[in-house]
Each structure stands twice: as C-alpha cells, then as structure tokens.
Design a protein around this motif. Sequence first.
Motif, PDB file in Angstrom:
ATOM      1  N   ILE A   1      45.025  34.458  50.772  1.00  0.00           N
ATOM      2  CA  ILE A   1      44.177  33.868  49.738  1.00  0.00           C
ATOM      3  C   ILE A   1      44.646  32.453  49.468  1.00  0.00           C
ATOM      4  O   ILE A   1      45.819  32.233  49.122  1.00  0.00           O
ATOM      5  CB  ILE A   1      44.227  34.690  48.431  1.00  0.00           C
ATOM      6  N   ALA A   2      43.754  31.488  49.627  1.00  0.00           N
ATOM      7  CA  ALA A   2      44.068  30.079  49.372  1.00  0.00           C
ATOM      8  C   ALA A   2      43.322  29.602  48.136  1.00  0.00           C
ATOM      9  O   ALA A   2      42.192  30.028  47.877  1.00  0.00           O
ATOM     10  CB  ALA A   2      43.702  29.219  50.579  1.00  0.00           C
ATOM     11  N   PHE A   3      43.949  28.722  47.393  1.00  0.00           N
ATOM     12  CA  PHE A   3      43.332  28.083  46.229  1.00  0.00           C
ATOM     13  C   PHE A   3      43.128  26.613  46.531  1.00  0.00           C
ATOM     14  O   PHE A   3      44.070  25.919  46.933  1.00  0.00           O
ATOM     15  CB  PHE A   3      44.213  28.248  44.984  1.00  0.00           C
ATOM     16  N   GLU A   4      41.888  26.136  46.356  1.00  0.00           N
ATOM     17  CA  GLU A   4      41.550  24.759  46.686  1.00  0.00           C
ATOM     18  C   GLU A   4      40.825  24.092  45.520  1.00  0.00           C
ATOM     19  O   GLU A   4      40.311  24.751  44.619  1.00  0.00           O
ATOM     20  CB  GLU A   4      40.655  24.717  47.933  1.00  0.00           C
ATOM     21  N   GLY A   5      40.759  22.765  45.598  1.00  0.00           N
ATOM     22  CA  GLY A   5      40.069  21.977  44.591  1.00  0.00           C
ATOM     23  C   GLY A   5      40.786  20.662  44.378  1.00  0.00           C
ATOM     24  O   GLY A   5      41.896  20.443  44.875  1.00  0.00           O
ATOM     25  N   GLY A   6      40.151  19.763  43.650  1.00  0.00           N
ATOM     26  CA  GLY A   6      40.743  18.471  43.391  1.00  0.00           C
ATOM     27  C   GLY A   6      41.923  18.562  42.443  1.00  0.00           C
ATOM     28  O   GLY A   6      42.153  19.591  41.785  1.00  0.00           O
TER      29      GLY A   6
ATOM     30  N   THR B   1      46.882  25.750  40.162  1.00  0.00           N
ATOM     31  CA  THR B   1      48.183  26.355  39.912  1.00  0.00           C
ATOM     32  C   THR B   1      48.112  27.360  38.776  1.00  0.00           C
ATOM     33  O   THR B   1      48.727  28.438  38.831  1.00  0.00           O
ATOM     34  CB  THR B   1      49.229  25.268  39.607  1.00  0.00           C
ATOM     35  N   THR B   2      47.341  27.056  37.739  1.00  0.00           N
ATOM     36  CA  THR B   2      47.173  27.987  36.621  1.00  0.00           C
ATOM     37  C   THR B   2      46.540  29.288  37.087  1.00  0.00           C
ATOM     38  O   THR B   2      47.026  30.387  36.770  1.00  0.00           O
ATOM     39  CB  THR B   2      46.299  27.354  35.523  1.00  0.00           C
ATOM     40  N   GLN B   3      45.463  29.193  37.854  1.00  0.00           N
ATOM     41  CA  GLN B   3      44.768  30.390  38.310  1.00  0.00           C
ATOM     42  C   GLN B   3      45.603  31.180  39.306  1.00  0.00           C
ATOM     43  O   GLN B   3      45.597  32.416  39.293  1.00  0.00           O
ATOM     44  CB  GLN B   3      43.411  30.020  38.900  1.00  0.00           C
ATOM     45  N   LEU B   4      46.338  30.487  40.150  1.00  0.00           N
ATOM     46  CA  LEU B   4      47.208  31.178  41.103  1.00  0.00           C
ATOM     47  C   LEU B   4      48.283  31.948  40.352  1.00  0.00           C
ATOM     48  O   LEU B   4      48.596  33.091  40.693  1.00  0.00           O
ATOM     49  CB  LEU B   4      47.824  30.165  42.065  1.00  0.00           C
TER      50      LEU B   4
ATOM     51  N   THR C   1      39.004  31.968  50.111  1.00  0.00           N
ATOM     52  CA  THR C   1      39.369  30.673  49.542  1.00  0.00           C
ATOM     53  C   THR C   1      38.694  30.542  48.186  1.00  0.00           C
ATOM     54  O   THR C   1      37.467  30.590  48.091  1.00  0.00           O
ATOM     55  CB  THR C   1      38.943  29.512  50.453  1.00  0.00           C
ATOM     56  N   VAL C   2      39.502  30.395  47.142  1.00  0.00           N
ATOM     57  CA  VAL C   2      39.001  30.175  45.789  1.00  0.00           C
ATOM     58  C   VAL C   2      38.908  28.666  45.583  1.00  0.00           C
ATOM     59  O   VAL C   2      39.919  27.968  45.588  1.00  0.00           O
ATOM     60  CB  VAL C   2      39.927  30.800  44.736  1.00  0.00           C
ATOM     61  N   LEU C   3      37.692  28.159  45.431  1.00  0.00           N
ATOM     62  CA  LEU C   3      37.469  26.728  45.237  1.00  0.00           C
ATOM     63  C   LEU C   3      37.115  26.466  43.784  1.00  0.00           C
ATOM     64  O   LEU C   3      36.084  26.911  43.284  1.00  0.00           O
ATOM     65  CB  LEU C   3      36.343  26.236  46.153  1.00  0.00           C
TER      66      LEU C   3
ATOM     67  N   ALA D   1      36.694  28.536  30.640  1.00  0.00           N
ATOM     68  CA  ALA D   1      37.950  29.030  30.084  1.00  0.00           C
ATOM     69  C   ALA D   1      38.786  29.669  31.192  1.00  0.00           C
ATOM     70  O   ALA D   1      38.250  30.405  32.028  1.00  0.00           O
ATOM     71  CB  ALA D   1      37.682  30.056  28.990  1.00  0.00           C
ATOM     72  N   PRO D   2      40.097  29.405  31.217  1.00  0.00           N
ATOM     73  CA  PRO D   2      40.945  29.959  32.274  1.00  0.00           C
ATOM     74  C   PRO D   2      40.839  31.480  32.393  1.00  0.00           C
ATOM     75  O   PRO D   2      40.826  32.019  33.507  1.00  0.00           O
ATOM     76  CB  PRO D   2      42.357  29.533  31.847  1.00  0.00           C
ATOM     77  N   GLU D   3      40.736  32.175  31.261  1.00  0.00           N
ATOM     78  CA  GLU D   3      40.669  33.636  31.301  1.00  0.00           C
ATOM     79  C   GLU D   3      39.385  34.114  31.972  1.00  0.00           C
ATOM     80  O   GLU D   3      39.378  35.095  32.711  1.00  0.00           O
ATOM     81  CB  GLU D   3      40.758  34.205  29.883  1.00  0.00           C
ATOM     82  N   GLY D   4      38.276  33.412  31.674  1.00  0.00           N
ATOM     83  CA  GLY D   4      37.012  33.777  32.298  1.00  0.00           C
ATOM     84  C   GLY D   4      37.013  33.527  33.795  1.00  0.00           C
ATOM     85  O   GLY D   4      36.480  34.339  34.571  1.00  0.00           O
ATOM     86  N   LEU D   5      37.600  32.429  34.208  1.00  0.00           N
ATOM     87  CA  LEU D   5      37.711  32.136  35.628  1.00  0.00           C
ATOM     88  C   LEU D   5      38.565  33.195  36.324  1.00  0.00           C
ATOM     89  O   LEU D   5      38.225  33.681  37.406  1.00  0.00           O
ATOM     90  CB  LEU D   5      38.330  30.756  35.839  1.00  0.00           C
ATOM     91  N   GLN D   6      39.670  33.549  35.677  1.00  0.00           N
ATOM     92  CA  GLN D   6      40.557  34.541  36.283  1.00  0.00           C
ATOM     93  C   GLN D   6      39.870  35.896  36.429  1.00  0.00           C
ATOM     94  O   GLN D   6      40.077  36.602  37.431  1.00  0.00           O
ATOM     95  CB  GLN D   6      41.830  34.688  35.450  1.00  0.00           C
ATOM     96  N   LYS D   7      39.036  36.261  35.470  1.00  0.00           N
ATOM     97  CA  LYS D   7      38.306  37.525  35.564  1.00  0.00           C
ATOM     98  C   LYS D   7      37.430  37.545  36.805  1.00  0.00           C
ATOM     99  O   LYS D   7      37.364  38.562  37.521  1.00  0.00           O
ATOM    100  CB  LYS D   7      37.460  37.726  34.311  1.00  0.00           C
TER     101      LYS D   7
END
Length: 212
Positions: A10-15, A21-24, A136-138, A194-200
């Motif tokens: 699983i890769a995390f991408e974005g600008g 890093t928070t979501q990872l 890949t989570v973008l 919101a970070p929590e919503g994204l993580q869900k």
Amino acid sequence: MNQLRRGGFIAFEGGDGAGKTTQLSLLESWFVERGVPYERTREPGGTPIGERIRSLVLEHGQGEVDPRTEALLFAASRAAHVVQRIRPALESGRFVLCDRYVDSSVAYQGEGRQIGTEAVADVNVFATGGLQPDLTVLLDLEPAAARARREGREGTSDRIESAEDAFHERLRAAFLARAEAEPERYLVLAADGAPEGLQKQIRARVEELLSA
C-alpha cells in the motif's frame, strides 16, 4: 475474524502538505490493533543508502541538482528500497505501508520538472523490476491549501516543497492522470476533509484488500 490475506503493498501519494504521513500513521495504528503484520517505510529513503540519497536531493546547500540527476537519484534509491526492504517484507507475508513510491517521481520529476512522465516511468520500471502497489491512496489537495499547511508547520521547507505554485499544479495534474489511467488500483480522496473521515474511507478500502 476471517483469515487475513498474507502480504500486500500500500502506497500513499499526494503533494506536500496533503496529509499522507498522518493517514499512514492512522492506518498503521489500525494494523497494530488488528494484529496485521506490516512494515512501514518511506521514499526517498527506507534503506541506509536511500537515506543518504534523500539528504543529497532534498536538503538545501547541495549545489544545483538538475532535474535528470534528481530523477535518477530517486530511481537509484527506489531500486535499493525494493530489493532490501519491500520485496523481502512482501515475501515474508507482511504488508508494506510506504510513504511515496513511483507516482511521486513521475509527478515531481516527470511533470513538475518537465522532463517527461514516460521517460521517468520507464526508468522506474527498470529500478523496481515492475513492482507496483496493490493499492495507492492518493490524497488530492489544491496547491494553495497545501502551501498554507506547509507554512503552518515548524521548520523550513526542503528544495522541492519550496518550488513555485505552478510546479505543484503540474504535479497534482500528473497524480490525477495516473489515477485516472488505472482506477482499480487507486483510492483518490479529497484531502481537505477531516482526517478521521478520510481514514474511515481508507480503512474500508484496505479491508477489502485484507480479505481478498
């Protein structure tokens, strides 16, 4: 609980400033709670030689680093990373959680530095032996919002974070184009939520991968 799949990438991408890093870290905590064997790593870096390359490319004061040299250094770091960390983890049945991978080089050097996305992608196929993430989570964020986040952090920006907004606009377009070309392998999320919503949403998609 159903038996979990053995291993996955699983890769995390974005600008810069999108919240990778928070979501990872939130996903890592979930893996710990569930007892999922994993290895967390990052690019550029992840190995002793990769970390040395990271400092050469990102830190100020290294003299002029032209775009082609930058792309090749990142590819060299990634080649070592795949051989020394990623493939061994996958072969042992662990999940790999990686902060950036090939998409970052294609976006940042190929489109951001304007040396050609196809050329950079080809170099990285060679560097990785063709290894691609299973997911890949973008995290997509407008450059102005990302800049505001970066300016609110402590410390100074590195060479790439300090680039002009037009650079960050180009790389955002490149990330989205990569995701559009292979939608089954990407989870694209608006990173201003919101970070929590994204993580869900991330956990729901990863749950599918764990159960596959």
